[in-house]
Design an enzyme around this catalytic site. Structure first.
Site, mmCIF file in Angstrom:
data_model
loop_
_atom_site.group_PDB
_atom_site.id
_atom_site.type_symbol
_atom_site.label_atom_id
_atom_site.label_comp_id
_atom_site.label_asym_id
_atom_site.label_seq_id
_atom_site.Cartn_x
_atom_site.Cartn_y
_atom_site.Cartn_z
ATOM 1 N N LYS A 22 -6.660 -0.050 9.771
ATOM 2 C CA LYS A 22 -6.806 0.498 8.417
ATOM 3 C C LYS A 22 -6.687 -0.598 7.380
ATOM 4 O O LYS A 22 -7.479 -0.682 6.431
ATOM 5 C CB LYS A 22 -5.727 1.551 8.167
ATOM 6 C CG LYS A 22 -5.657 2.053 6.717
ATOM 7 C CD LYS A 22 -4.521 3.025 6.528
ATOM 8 C CE LYS A 22 -3.293 2.370 5.963
ATOM 9 N NZ LYS A 22 -3.283 2.321 4.486
ATOM 10 N N ASN A 23 -5.711 -1.485 7.550
ATOM 11 C CA ASN A 23 -5.439 -2.508 6.555
ATOM 12 C C ASN A 23 -6.480 -3.613 6.543
ATOM 13 O O ASN A 23 -6.490 -4.440 5.626
ATOM 14 C CB ASN A 23 -4.043 -3.098 6.767
ATOM 15 C CG ASN A 23 -2.945 -2.090 6.483
ATOM 16 O OD1 ASN A 23 -3.166 -1.125 5.754
ATOM 17 N ND2 ASN A 23 -1.775 -2.288 7.069
ATOM 18 N N CYS A 116 1.026 6.777 -1.146
ATOM 19 C CA CYS A 116 2.417 7.066 -0.803
ATOM 20 C C CYS A 116 3.377 6.562 -1.874
ATOM 21 O O CYS A 116 3.184 5.491 -2.450
ATOM 22 C CB CYS A 116 2.776 6.396 0.530
ATOM 23 S SG CYS A 116 2.009 7.154 1.958
ATOM 24 N N ARG A 121 4.913 -0.925 -6.355
ATOM 25 C CA ARG A 121 4.029 -1.937 -5.784
ATOM 26 C C ARG A 121 3.298 -2.558 -6.976
ATOM 27 O O ARG A 121 2.138 -2.244 -7.255
ATOM 28 C CB ARG A 121 3.046 -1.311 -4.797
ATOM 29 C CG ARG A 121 2.172 -2.329 -4.100
ATOM 30 C CD ARG A 121 1.215 -1.675 -3.117
ATOM 31 N NE ARG A 121 1.907 -1.143 -1.957
ATOM 32 C CZ ARG A 121 1.282 -0.689 -0.868
ATOM 33 N NH1 ARG A 121 -0.022 -0.704 -0.807
ATOM 34 N NH2 ARG A 121 1.954 -0.216 0.153
ATOM 35 N N ASP A 306 5.648 -1.928 7.734
ATOM 36 C CA ASP A 306 4.991 -0.694 8.151
ATOM 37 C C ASP A 306 5.529 -0.146 9.476
ATOM 38 O O ASP A 306 5.236 0.994 9.834
ATOM 39 C CB ASP A 306 3.479 -0.914 8.276
ATOM 40 C CG ASP A 306 2.793 -0.968 6.921
ATOM 41 O OD1 ASP A 306 3.435 -0.614 5.916
ATOM 42 O OD2 ASP A 306 1.612 -1.353 6.864
ATOM 43 N N ARG A 398 -3.641 9.386 6.879
ATOM 44 C CA ARG A 398 -4.111 8.213 6.133
ATOM 45 C C ARG A 398 -4.184 6.979 7.018
ATOM 46 O O ARG A 398 -4.980 6.077 6.742
ATOM 47 C CB ARG A 398 -3.174 7.923 4.943
ATOM 48 C CG ARG A 398 -3.241 8.964 3.820
ATOM 49 C CD ARG A 398 -2.338 8.554 2.660
ATOM 50 N NE ARG A 398 -2.553 7.164 2.348
ATOM 51 C CZ ARG A 398 -1.600 6.235 2.331
ATOM 52 N NH1 ARG A 398 -0.340 6.565 2.609
ATOM 53 N NH2 ARG A 398 -1.896 4.988 2.028
#
Length: 449
Positions: A22-23, A116, A121, A306, A398
């Site tokens: 995903k990242n 989230c 951030r 994570d 997600r």
């Protein structure tokens, strides 16, 4: 709304294939907007965050087509430079489109991202880096508008923190800037190298991605390219922890073992046996996990933030007391209060989490607080006695592709249920009295037999 129901205490065994990262997929999809032409992204995971990125691309004027795990992006028709609030708020990493849009159109308009709620951030690093590349920023009514009428210009940029997102935005914006950009204190995550590989395939000239200093020599224009996304190291780590918490024996395939480096010593300290062969990692867990004295999340190659929540869930049933320190986000222990519902013993103070392992967890009704914390609750449910119901699974979707299917293939008793359909089924009246069909119909039924 959907929920995941788990009946725990099933020992996981077997092998699974890990989906694309995903990242990595998200910044590469943003980069496809920067490249003028058609790009094919292979091993692109089917995740709600990826779907959100595709909607942004379509809004900008790109033509998007998905076939299985391959996404085709034709950016030749890109005409917009603004991402509306409703799309920006769907995922936290949507800010990565900033560098791509600014590099392609010399303008960009967006708001702060959503996703989230795991703590602040700040995007200050992103904004400062764009200004250093020559963009002018105007902020009004919660909107951020950037302009660079004469194009961006290479610069020497030093990040105060090795932010992954800021590093990605610099690579995207500087790829077509005039002259050379030298980025110091860059993030070193494998996903940075994957993005650079795609951009270089599109004609960029990026050197040193994966090191703390990256050099980007700007080119006039990028073209489309074909690229295969690297495996998701976070998903691989999470499923290995699922094997560990169930005293299982599992193998994850299609991974890059080197990307899991920081997790391996932690799993071994927990008493797990690991073997690595090519693109496989296999784990065999002990009858009861051992404590981990101290784990600190750090930028890569340190222990990934994570994986902190899934690790915490596994340690709730380890023998002894473990300590976890979260150094990246200040509000990433929201899963702790939900784990307490299982009977876990957890104390959080500031950035430190102290976990006293218990003999057994009991199934509970819980709500996923965020992406990684949500999967932590699935792990607790796998280890717990009785039934666990996890709601808020939209967070889990997600970053994990059909987790109930992968866990089920390993022997877990896990099911995804649509609560609306379940509620409808319960409220429908039972058809207890049926009219007599008559002798003709009865005869027809007899013949059917």
């Amino acid at each position: 709304m959907e929920k995941i129901v788990i009946h725990g205490q099933k020992r996981l065994t077997g092998e699974i294939e890990i989906h694309g990262s995903k990242n990595s997929a998200l910044p590469i999809l943003a980069a496809a907007a920067l490249a003028n032409g058609v790009s094919e992204i292979h091993n692109c995971p089917r995740l709600s965050d990826v779907d959100a990125a595709l909607r942004i691309l379509e809004h900008l004027g790109c033509r998007v087509r998905r076939e299985g795990h391959t996404v085709s992006v034709d950016s030749t028709g890109l005409h917009d430079f603004a991402v509306p609030d409703r799309l920006m708020r769907e995922m936290r990493s949507s800010v990565v489109f900033l560098g791509a849009i600014l590099g392609r159109t010399r303008r960009a308009r967006l708001c702060t991202p959503g996703g989230c709620e795991i703590g602040l951030r700040p995007i200050d690093l992103h904004l400062l880096a764009m200004e250093q590349l020559g963009a002018e920023l105007r902020e009004e009514g919660g909107q951020l508008e950037f302009s660079a009428p004469g194009g961006l210009t290479g610069a020497r940029i030093t990040l105060s923190f090795p932010s992954v997102g800021a590093t990605e935005n610099v690579l995207l914006a500087a790829a077509t800037a005039k002259g050379r950009t030298v980025l110091h204190n860059a993030a070193r995550e494998p996903e940075i190298g994957d993005l650079a590989d795609f951009l270089n395939g599109c004609g960029a000239r990026i050197y040193g991605a994966g090191d703390s200093t990256i050099v980007i020599d700007g080119v006039a224009q990028l073209h489309g390219a074909s690229h295969t996304v690297i495996p998701d190291r976070i998903a691989a780590s999470t499923y290995l922890l699922a094997g560990a918490v169930t005293q299982g024996r599992i193998c994850v395939k299609e991974v890059v073992p080197a990307h899991l480096g920081a997790l391996v010593p932690v799993l071994r300290e927990m008493g797990c046996t690991l073997s690595v062969s090519g693109r496989w990692v296999c784990l065999s867990a002990p009858p009861r996990l051992h404590r981990v004295k101290m784990t600190r999340t750090m930028p890569y190659p340190g222990f990934p933030t994570d994986v902190q929540a899934p690790l915490s869930a596994a340690l709730t049933v380890a023998e002894g007391t473990s300590v976890v320190v979260e150094n990246i986000f200040e509000s990433r222990y929201k899963h702790a209060s939900e784990l307490l519902r299982f009977g876990a013993k957890i104390h959080v103070e500031g950035r430190m989490e102290v976990i006293e392992g218990v003999d057994r967890l009991l199934g509970a009704q819980v709500v996923a607080p965020d992406l990684r914390g949500g999967f932590a609750l699935l792990l607790a449910g796998l280890a717990a006695h009785g039934e666990t119901v996890v709601r808020g699974v939209e967070h889990i979707d997600r970053g994990y592709e059909s987790p109930e299917l992968l866990l089920g293939s390993l022997g877990a008793d896990v099911q995804r249920i649509c609560e609306d359909e379940e509620r409808t089924a319960k409220t429908e009246p039972a058809d207890t009295e049926k009219p007599d069909p008559g002798p003709q119909a009865a005869g027809e039924r007899q013949q059917d037999r």
